[in-house]
Design a protein around this motif. Sequence first.
Motif, PDB file in Angstrom:
ATOM      1  N   UNK A 154       0.853  -1.184   0.000  1.00 28.11           N
ATOM      2  CA  UNK A 154       0.000   0.000   0.000  1.00 28.11           C
ATOM      3  C   UNK A 154       0.890   1.235   0.000  1.00 28.11           C
ATOM      4  N   UNK A 155       0.754   2.068  -1.028  1.00 27.42           N
ATOM      5  CA  UNK A 155       1.522   3.294  -1.141  1.00 27.42           C
ATOM      6  C   UNK A 155       0.602   4.475  -0.828  1.00 27.42           C
ATOM      7  N   UNK A 156       0.918   5.230   0.220  1.00 29.82           N
ATOM      8  CA  UNK A 156       0.104   6.389   0.606  1.00 29.82           C
ATOM      9  C   UNK A 156      -1.368   6.004   0.714  1.00 29.82           C
ATOM     10  N   UNK A 157      -1.628   4.949   1.457  1.00 31.84           N
ATOM     11  CA  UNK A 157      -2.984   4.443   1.601  1.00 31.84           C
ATOM     12  C   UNK A 157      -3.112   3.717   2.935  1.00 31.84           C
ATOM     13  N   UNK A 158      -4.356   3.567   3.391  1.00 32.01           N
ATOM     14  CA  UNK A 158      -4.607   2.926   4.677  1.00 32.01           C
ATOM     15  C   UNK A 158      -6.006   2.332   4.679  1.00 32.01           C
TER      16      UNK A 158
ATOM     17  N   UNK B 283      -7.713  13.053   6.732  1.00 32.29           N
ATOM     18  CA  UNK B 283      -8.103  14.373   6.234  1.00 32.29           C
ATOM     19  C   UNK B 283      -8.547  14.349   4.775  1.00 32.29           C
ATOM     20  N   UNK B 284      -8.123  13.335   4.040  1.00 30.91           N
ATOM     21  CA  UNK B 284      -8.486  13.238   2.635  1.00 30.91           C
ATOM     22  C   UNK B 284      -9.973  13.075   2.393  1.00 30.91           C
ATOM     23  N   UNK B 285     -10.700  12.598   3.398  1.00 29.27           N
ATOM     24  CA  UNK B 285     -12.152  12.465   3.214  1.00 29.27           C
ATOM     25  C   UNK B 285     -12.780  13.842   2.963  1.00 29.27           C
ATOM     26  N   UNK B 286     -12.392  14.836   3.735  1.00 22.87           N
ATOM     27  CA  UNK B 286     -12.918  16.186   3.534  1.00 22.87           C
ATOM     28  C   UNK B 286     -12.403  16.769   2.213  1.00 22.87           C
ATOM     29  N   UNK B 287     -11.143  16.529   1.907  1.00 20.66           N
ATOM     30  CA  UNK B 287     -10.574  17.035   0.656  1.00 20.66           C
ATOM     31  C   UNK B 287     -11.358  16.510  -0.543  1.00 20.66           C
TER      32      UNK B 287
ATOM     33  N   UNK C 285      -3.767  13.329   3.067  1.00 20.50           N
ATOM     34  CA  UNK C 285      -4.961  12.505   2.959  1.00 20.50           C
ATOM     35  C   UNK C 285      -5.071  11.498   4.097  1.00 20.50           C
ATOM     36  N   UNK C 286      -3.937  11.153   4.684  1.00 19.51           N
ATOM     37  CA  UNK C 286      -3.904  10.175   5.766  1.00 19.51           C
ATOM     38  C   UNK C 286      -3.127  10.769   6.942  1.00 19.51           C
TER      39      UNK C 286
END
Length: 268
Positions: A119-123, A128-132, A223-224
Amino acid sequence: MEASDETWDSGMACMRLGSGAPLVLLPGLSSDHRGPEGFDRKAQLGAMAPYAAHREVWWVNRLTGLAAGTTIADLARAYATALRARFDVPVDVMGTSTGGSIALQLAADHPDVVRRLVLISSAHRLGPGRRVQRDAAAEVRAGRPRRAMAGLAAATAAHGWSRRLLWIAGWLLEPAMRGRGHDGHSYDDMLIVIDAEDRFDLSDRLADIRCPVLVVGGDRDGFYSPDLFAKTADGVANGQLALYPGVGHVGVVRIRQLPGDVLDFLDP
């Protein structure tokens, strides 16, 4: 090394580069689900090249024409069907950002197709990415796609000055993205994926994932968060975490040691 552009029988656009054991790449959020063109294609091939020196790398985009209400589980199911049709054995999968959300769901729901997962830049869920992404979707639906792309681009940066530069770049480059739509609805699939990822939370399923998982992130990801990356790595049965200091959402893929870390994980 020559790349080939293909479309799998499932209808997924893909690119293939290199030879060896397969490594399937699931890309991040994009304005549409066609194959990449121009600068985007060059950038994707550049990211694939370090792995293609050792592997047959497949960059595989999502289906086009998604139905409203599509979930991350639906997207993972489509990938599982395509992977079973293409390969006879479980394969290594690497998902970036939104592609990582789908890849994690793929490993949870369809363990027979995933050997090892990166997983690259993911979880296991957005931070915070949800609001973005919600804000970007609202801007597109309000007829302001340039503001949407500017906001998404800015959130990928690690520092204030780079956020400002990327905001401007997103604003300026948006017409080129929109121009790829043949029917005036080039953002439809993107909006459906944003809605799907907004609902995505695999917190209660992490223990179901039995394959080895490497979680890679930057400690300045917009985003995370480092905590989310750590919880994902700790929550799966066999997880590892590589956290790079001073790096934002897209900066991870530019870290020189990343390909070596990933390949060492895939072939320990």
